[in-house]
Enzyme design. Structure first.
Site, PDB file in Angstrom:
ATOM      1  N   LYS A  12       8.543   9.655   7.741  1.00 23.50           N
ATOM      2  CA  LYS A  12       7.383   9.080   7.045  1.00 23.50           C
ATOM      3  C   LYS A  12       7.457   9.371   5.553  1.00 23.50           C
ATOM      4  O   LYS A  12       6.896   8.634   4.736  1.00 23.50           O
ATOM      5  CB  LYS A  12       6.068   9.587   7.640  1.00 23.50           C
TER       6      LYS A  12
ATOM      7  N   THR B 167       0.336  10.354   4.071  1.00 20.73           N
ATOM      8  CA  THR B 167       1.346  10.573   3.045  1.00 20.73           C
ATOM      9  C   THR B 167       1.542   9.340   2.164  1.00 20.73           C
ATOM     10  O   THR B 167       1.916   9.466   0.999  1.00 20.73           O
ATOM     11  CB  THR B 167       2.679  10.985   3.700  1.00 20.73           C
TER      12      THR B 167
END
Length: 349
Positions: free
Chosen positions: A207, A264
């Site tokens: 990610k 994120t």
């Protein structure tokens, strides 16, 4: 996991790594009432924290409570620890674990055999080994088998502040998962467990690559439609690679997959997104990293993910483009054109 044995009594905790994440986890465990030893390899950093009773370099707003001690001697940090949190950045974990193995040998059985929690997110660039693999390859077998990994959307500063956060712990050892869940759950942290170590590890590592790309998207002013599309297609390509490597697809829709990805890619505290923002504004990578003075794992994770995708023959266009931006000198404008002009295809492969 449902029939896991009862957890052992609260232990002394050794947190190895005094960056922002290690410090936040040390502060959380101290809030839980556990005696904590926060270890740093740097003598200068140790002396500064010991004198000021705060990690002024990374989390200056959070003074250390009385039950949080700082350590520079690894043997002393491990001597009474029943729970060891490995919060070393992924590129430095293997070297630190060799030091841990040597310290355990010197203790010669005088120390308890602890549970280990891997809090680093990444895949080694050269070996393409996960952090769980690294633990298994470096620690004695009787220690490595008592290991779990940590994932989920969790900015260090918010964990340090005690803001509501949900994470997931993955382990093949039900006793390890149950014990760590009991020790860490509470005081702002809700802890889930799973058996899917591969999915939690790889979702947390890859990610970061998509977060870099989301930052580039925002930094270049490409709009919110583009960011939403990038996150969605990013999850799809992460899923393809993770499943090829043995992950459970369900994990990728949970905290360690979708949850960590969204945080994120959109959160203002994301170092990877900040690097991407600066890249999208036309700044050079090395200049950005020098200014930050902290690790953005996505820079190394891009190399690892790109190499794994090639090895497994998995199509990962966003990762490929980020690799070209970071390491091949591709401009953001060319990168956008390359993504948008790919061959047409169904949404689901």
């Amino acid at each position: 996991m449902t029939n896991a044995p009862a957890s052992p009594p609260p232990p002394t905790v050794a947190v190895l790594g005094a960056g922002s994440w290690g410090t936040a986890l040390a502060l959380h465990c101290a809030r839980r009432g556990l005696p904590v030893r926060l270890w740093t390899r740097s003598v200068e950093h140790y002396e500064a924290m010991a004198a000021a009773r705060v990690n002024a370099r990374y989390l200056p707003e959070f003074p250390f409570p009385d039950n949080l001690a700082v350590e520079h001697d690894l043997g002393r940090a491990l001597a009474a620890a029943g729970f060891v949190i490995l919060a070393i950045p992924s590129h430095g974990l293997r070297a630190t674990l060799h030091l841990v193995r040597a310290a355990l040998a010197e203790l010669a059985g005088a120390a308890p055999r602890p549970y280990y929690l891997v809090a680093a997110k990444g895949v080694e660039i050269d070996s393409l080994r996960t952090m769980a693999d690294v633990v298994q390859e470096t620690l004695p077998k009787e220690h490595a088998e008592r290991m779990a990994v940590l994932g989920g959307p969790s900015f260090a500063a918010e964990v340090a502040r005690g803001l509501p956060t949900a994470v997931v712990i993955a382990s093949a050892d039900a006793a390890a998962a149950a014990a760590i869940q009991q020790w860490m759950h509470g005081d702002g942290l809700r802890v889930y467990v799973t058996h899917d170590v591969v999915g939690v590890e790889l979702g947390g590592a890859f990610k970061n690559v998509i977060a870099l790309a989301a930052g580039v998207c925002d930094g270049a002013g490409l709009g919110q439609n583009a960011r939403a599309a990038l996150i969605t297609r990013g999850l799809a390509e992460i899923g393809r690679l993770c499943i090829a490597l043995g992950a459970d697809p369900v994990t990728l829709s949970g905290l360690a997959g979708l949850g960590d990805l969204v945080l994120t890619c959109t959160g203002g505290l994301s170092r990877n997104r900040r690097v991407g923002l600066a890249l999208g504004q036309g700044r050079a990578l090395q200049e950005i990293l020098d200014e930050m003075g902290m690790v953005a794992e996505g820079v190394n994770n891009t190399l690892s993910a790109h190499r794994l995708a090639q090895r497994e023959q998995v199509e990962m266009p966003i990762t490929q483009i980020m690799h070209a931006i970071l390491y091949e000198g591709m401009s953001v404008r060319r990168a956008v054109a390359a993504l948008m002009q790919r061959d047409l295809k169904p949404e689901r492969d």
